[in-house]
Design a protein around this motif. Sequence first.
Motif, PDB file in Angstrom:
ATOM      1  N   UNK A 150       0.832  -1.190   0.000  1.00  0.00           N
ATOM      2  CA  UNK A 150       0.000   0.000   0.000  1.00  0.00           C
ATOM      3  C   UNK A 150       0.874   1.250   0.000  1.00  0.00           C
ATOM      4  N   UNK A 151       0.280   2.358  -0.382  1.00  0.00           N
ATOM      5  CA  UNK A 151       1.034   3.611  -0.501  1.00  0.00           C
ATOM      6  C   UNK A 151       1.642   4.045   0.822  1.00  0.00           C
ATOM      7  N   UNK A 152       0.968   3.801   1.938  1.00  0.00           N
ATOM      8  CA  UNK A 152       1.482   4.197   3.246  1.00  0.00           C
ATOM      9  C   UNK A 152       2.374   3.136   3.883  1.00  0.00           C
ATOM     10  N   UNK A 208      -4.232  -1.491 -16.819  1.00  0.00           N
ATOM     11  CA  UNK A 208      -3.797  -0.334 -16.032  1.00  0.00           C
ATOM     12  C   UNK A 208      -4.787   0.004 -14.921  1.00  0.00           C
ATOM     13  N   UNK A 209      -6.038  -0.418 -15.075  1.00  0.00           N
ATOM     14  CA  UNK A 209      -7.043  -0.102 -14.067  1.00  0.00           C
ATOM     15  C   UNK A 209      -6.769  -0.789 -12.730  1.00  0.00           C
ATOM     16  N   UNK A 210      -6.010  -1.902 -12.753  1.00  0.00           N
ATOM     17  CA  UNK A 210      -5.607  -2.543 -11.495  1.00  0.00           C
ATOM     18  C   UNK A 210      -4.673  -1.622 -10.722  1.00  0.00           C
ATOM     19  N   UNK A 211      -3.716  -1.018 -11.415  1.00  0.00           N
ATOM     20  CA  UNK A 211      -2.785  -0.095 -10.758  1.00  0.00           C
ATOM     21  C   UNK A 211      -3.516   1.120 -10.234  1.00  0.00           C
ATOM     22  N   UNK A 212      -4.457   1.631 -11.017  1.00  0.00           N
ATOM     23  CA  UNK A 212      -5.221   2.811 -10.589  1.00  0.00           C
ATOM     24  C   UNK A 212      -6.036   2.509  -9.329  1.00  0.00           C
ATOM     25  N   UNK A 213      -6.606   1.339  -9.244  1.00  0.00           N
ATOM     26  CA  UNK A 213      -7.409   0.986  -8.075  1.00  0.00           C
ATOM     27  C   UNK A 213      -6.531   0.741  -6.854  1.00  0.00           C
ATOM     28  N   UNK A 214      -5.406   0.049  -7.063  1.00  0.00           N
ATOM     29  CA  UNK A 214      -4.508  -0.231  -5.940  1.00  0.00           C
ATOM     30  C   UNK A 214      -3.951   1.062  -5.365  1.00  0.00           C
TER      31      UNK A 214
END
Length: 410
Positions: free
Chosen positions: A178-180, A211-217
């Motif tokens: 995750x981003x954090x 690419x929508x998988x990356x956008x959602x993640x």
Amino acid sequence: MKPEYFIAQRLITAKDHKSSISAPIIKIAITAIALGMIMMIVSIATGIGLQQKIRQKVSAFNGHIIISGYNDNNSDVSTKPISINQSFYPKFKNIEGITHVQAVAGKAGIIRTEAAFEGIIFKGVGKDYETANLQEYLVEGRLPDFKTNLNEEVLISQYLANRLGLKLNDKFVTYFMKENSEGYNLRNFKIVGIYNSGFQEFDASYVIGDIRHVQRINKWKPNEIGSFEVFVTDFTQIEQKGQQVYAETASTLDSVTIVEKFYYIFEWLKLFDFNIVVILIVMIAVSTINMVVALLVLILERTQMIGILKSIGANNWTIRKIFLYNAAYLIGRGLLWGNIIGIGLLLLQKYLGIIKLNPESYYVNEAPVDINLFYILLLNIGTVVICLLVLLIPSYIITKITPSKSIRFE
């Protein structure tokens, strides 16, 4: 017919010419020219072929020019999104020579199976992705569907599939941080295609999906992507196009060519140009030296004939041309056999792939060849011109032969 050409033709077809002292030396000279031409044709075709193949593979996975945010410079992982709504997308209107622009995003992850795990980069692509670039490397299955609803289809390399014990239509789990950095996101994917580019740096990393998988993640908006990949028509102008692209993008965006990003690969490729030049110089030098020896032997063997021709009024240049015509014939025979054998070897390699290479060292599985008839023609013309120009020097010995002494020469 000119008299010097007529005499040269008679010398070539004369029976005693084939059984003379000079016969084995002439055969050696012809063989040297043929072998030299074979080496030059093969070195140019394989050198240029390898350069083109590696450039093609690098651009297939990265485009020719990469536009991204400054924080993502030289990284395959997209950390901060950029808007897809750019003046140059989907097409650069102010720059000629650009064929395609596509939006992508990268996300680092880990594939885990019951037997093993591997770190990967999930490359997300969309409807605008140029799938033809990967079609050549597809060895099994098909390319994923990026144009309909979001799905779990992905393209994985044969290298990763073998290391993870996966095969076509298998499903696997991928973990994304995750981003954090607190916890992870889990995604299930299905293998619908397996590719093998032979470029282990890419095969060991890239899994290609929507690419929508990356956008959602990453919790990005639908109009947010990681970077743009730009394709140009002429690779030789990539530096110029890269500067034009940089000038056309916003101040918040950066652009880099694949030559700059993968400089170590392209610096290595430049060594092939040097190697080709060295081989050409050595082979032409060897061929010329052999022809000089053969010409000197021919002149000494025909000393009496030279004296007789001078005694009946032939000047030095006329006699020199007789032997230069003779030498040109021998060079032509050598080039003929050299071209036949050299091009034949290249065709065998092109269609049968006899010579294999280690992809870890050369980025390809087999030696690629580029049969460029224009280069081969220039090579033949250059060899003939250089050899004949150099042969003018030993032919000067004819001017030193006097009729009174040469007619008695034995």
